[in-house]
Each structure stands twice: as C-alpha cells, then as structure tokens.
Design a protein around this motif. Structure first.
Motif, PDB file in Angstrom:
ATOM      1  N   LEU A  50     -20.227  -0.553  10.093  1.00 37.35           N
ATOM      2  CA  LEU A  50     -20.396   0.834  10.520  1.00 37.35           C
ATOM      3  C   LEU A  50     -19.016   1.456  10.678  1.00 37.35           C
ATOM      4  N   GLU A  53     -18.008   8.637  11.830  1.00 36.89           N
ATOM      5  CA  GLU A  53     -18.880   9.310  12.789  1.00 36.89           C
ATOM      6  C   GLU A  53     -20.115   8.487  13.130  1.00 36.89           C
ATOM      7  N   SER A  54     -20.597   7.717  12.178  1.00 35.58           N
ATOM      8  CA  SER A  54     -21.761   6.858  12.453  1.00 35.58           C
ATOM      9  C   SER A  54     -21.423   5.825  13.515  1.00 35.58           C
ATOM     10  N   PHE A  58     -23.087   5.853  17.293  1.00 36.24           N
ATOM     11  CA  PHE A  58     -23.854   4.701  17.754  1.00 36.24           C
ATOM     12  C   PHE A  58     -23.245   4.119  19.029  1.00 36.24           C
ATOM     13  N   THR A  87     -29.581  -3.094   9.154  1.00 39.30           N
ATOM     14  CA  THR A  87     -29.861  -2.309  10.354  1.00 39.30           C
ATOM     15  C   THR A  87     -29.216  -2.949  11.578  1.00 39.30           C
ATOM     16  N   THR A 124     -28.758   8.649  17.325  1.00 38.54           N
ATOM     17  CA  THR A 124     -29.271   7.558  16.496  1.00 38.54           C
ATOM     18  C   THR A 124     -30.514   7.956  15.704  1.00 38.54           C
ATOM     19  N   THR A 142     -29.618   1.845  14.013  1.00 38.08           N
ATOM     20  CA  THR A 142     -28.999   2.660  12.981  1.00 38.08           C
ATOM     21  C   THR A 142     -28.835   1.808  11.735  1.00 38.08           C
ATOM     22  N   ASP A 143     -28.850   2.464  10.604  1.00 35.04           N
ATOM     23  CA  ASP A 143     -28.668   1.767   9.338  1.00 35.04           C
ATOM     24  C   ASP A 143     -27.195   1.726   8.972  1.00 35.04           C
ATOM     25  N   PRO A 145     -24.202   1.788   6.216  1.00 34.45           N
ATOM     26  CA  PRO A 145     -24.106   2.560   4.972  1.00 34.45           C
ATOM     27  C   PRO A 145     -24.423   1.727   3.734  1.00 34.45           C
TER      28      PRO A 145
END
Length: 160
Positions: A50, A53-54, A58, A87, A124, A142-143, A145
């Motif tokens: 991850l 911004e993700s 999170f 995930t 999320t 969250t997934d 990328p």
C-alpha cells in the motif's frame, strides 16, 4: 485487557512466507502505545504494497479505530492486521458495548465527537461493526493496488 506496553517493530524474518493469508500484526494496545501501533501499522501495510494516499487513508482509519477503542472501549483493545490475497483487513476489538451501526453521515459541526467511525468508513469504504457479549469488533479493509505478496521479513504475529 493487559497491554505489553510495546510494539515489536522488528519481526522475525521469513514468518508466514508463501501463505495465502498472512498476519501482519496482532497485539494488545492501550493509550500509551497508540503512536507505536500507528507506526507499526504504517510499516506493515507499506511492506505489503500500500502506498501514497491509500496508505495514509488506511492508517488514519485504523488510528481512529484504535483511539476509539481506548476512549470508549475500556482504555485498551486488540489489533489484528492481516493480508488476505490482495486485501488488507484490520480488526480492532475492545470491551466496549456501543452501537453496532455504521454512521450514515457526518455528525453536525456542533456535536462533540462522533467522527472517528464516519472517517474510518469514509477513508476505507468498508467498515463493519460487530457487537457481542465480550465487546465490539470493528473491521476495515482495503485492496492493494496490485498483489505484491508483501515483504516476508515484515510478516509477523506478536502474541503480546
């Protein structure tokens, strides 16, 4: 819940390498360890792939849930962060007995508090609250990328 007072930032190399589900962090926390837990979560989810911004969203969502557990769940809780395929799943449990409803909207500006769950859900897109006799468990996910498999040197379980 007892708290070990520390977060292990140096897990053993090779733990859980090659498994479809990997535990990235599992331990008790209290008010004195919130910052250390946030640093550990940041390191673990970054190692899993991850970024940007993700990652920030999170980590902030998890931080809000940890802070809520301390504030409303008896002063302590437990975090269980795992990677399942592509995930990331984080469960925060405590001994609180609050409302198990996901907030529908942002509380009024004049309302004191009440924004942590809304923010975690907003960041999320996936927040679940389970209430039981032992307390609450809030789950966010969250997934990644692209499935990276993570860094096996950072995959770890701390029974703390």
């Amino acid at each position: 819940m007892a708290d070990s007072g520390t977060v292990d930032d140096h897990p053993p190399a090779g733990a859980f390498a090659g498994s479809a589900e990997a535990v990235l962090l599992s331990q008790a926390f209290a008010a004195t360890t919130i910052t250390a837990v946030r640093r550990a979560v940041t390191a673990r989810v970054a190692a899993a792939g991850l970024a940007g911004e993700s990652l920030e969203g999170f980590v902030l969502a998890v931080h809000e849930l940890v802070a809520n557990a301390v504030r409303h769940g008896g002063g302590a809780g437990r975090i269980h962060l795992r990677q399942q395929g592509d995930t990331l799943i984080c469960e925060i449990s405590d001994q609180g007995h609050g409302d198990a409803r996901v907030p529908a909207g942002l509380p009024a500006a004049s309302a004191p508090g009440g924004r942590g769950l809304w923010l975690a859900h907003h960041l999320t897109g996936d927040l679940r609250i389970d209430a039981g006799p032992a307390g609450l468990c809030v789950t966010v996910r969250t997934d990644l990328p692209a499935f990276s498999g993570g860094n096996p040197a950072l995959l770890h379980v701390d029974a703390g």
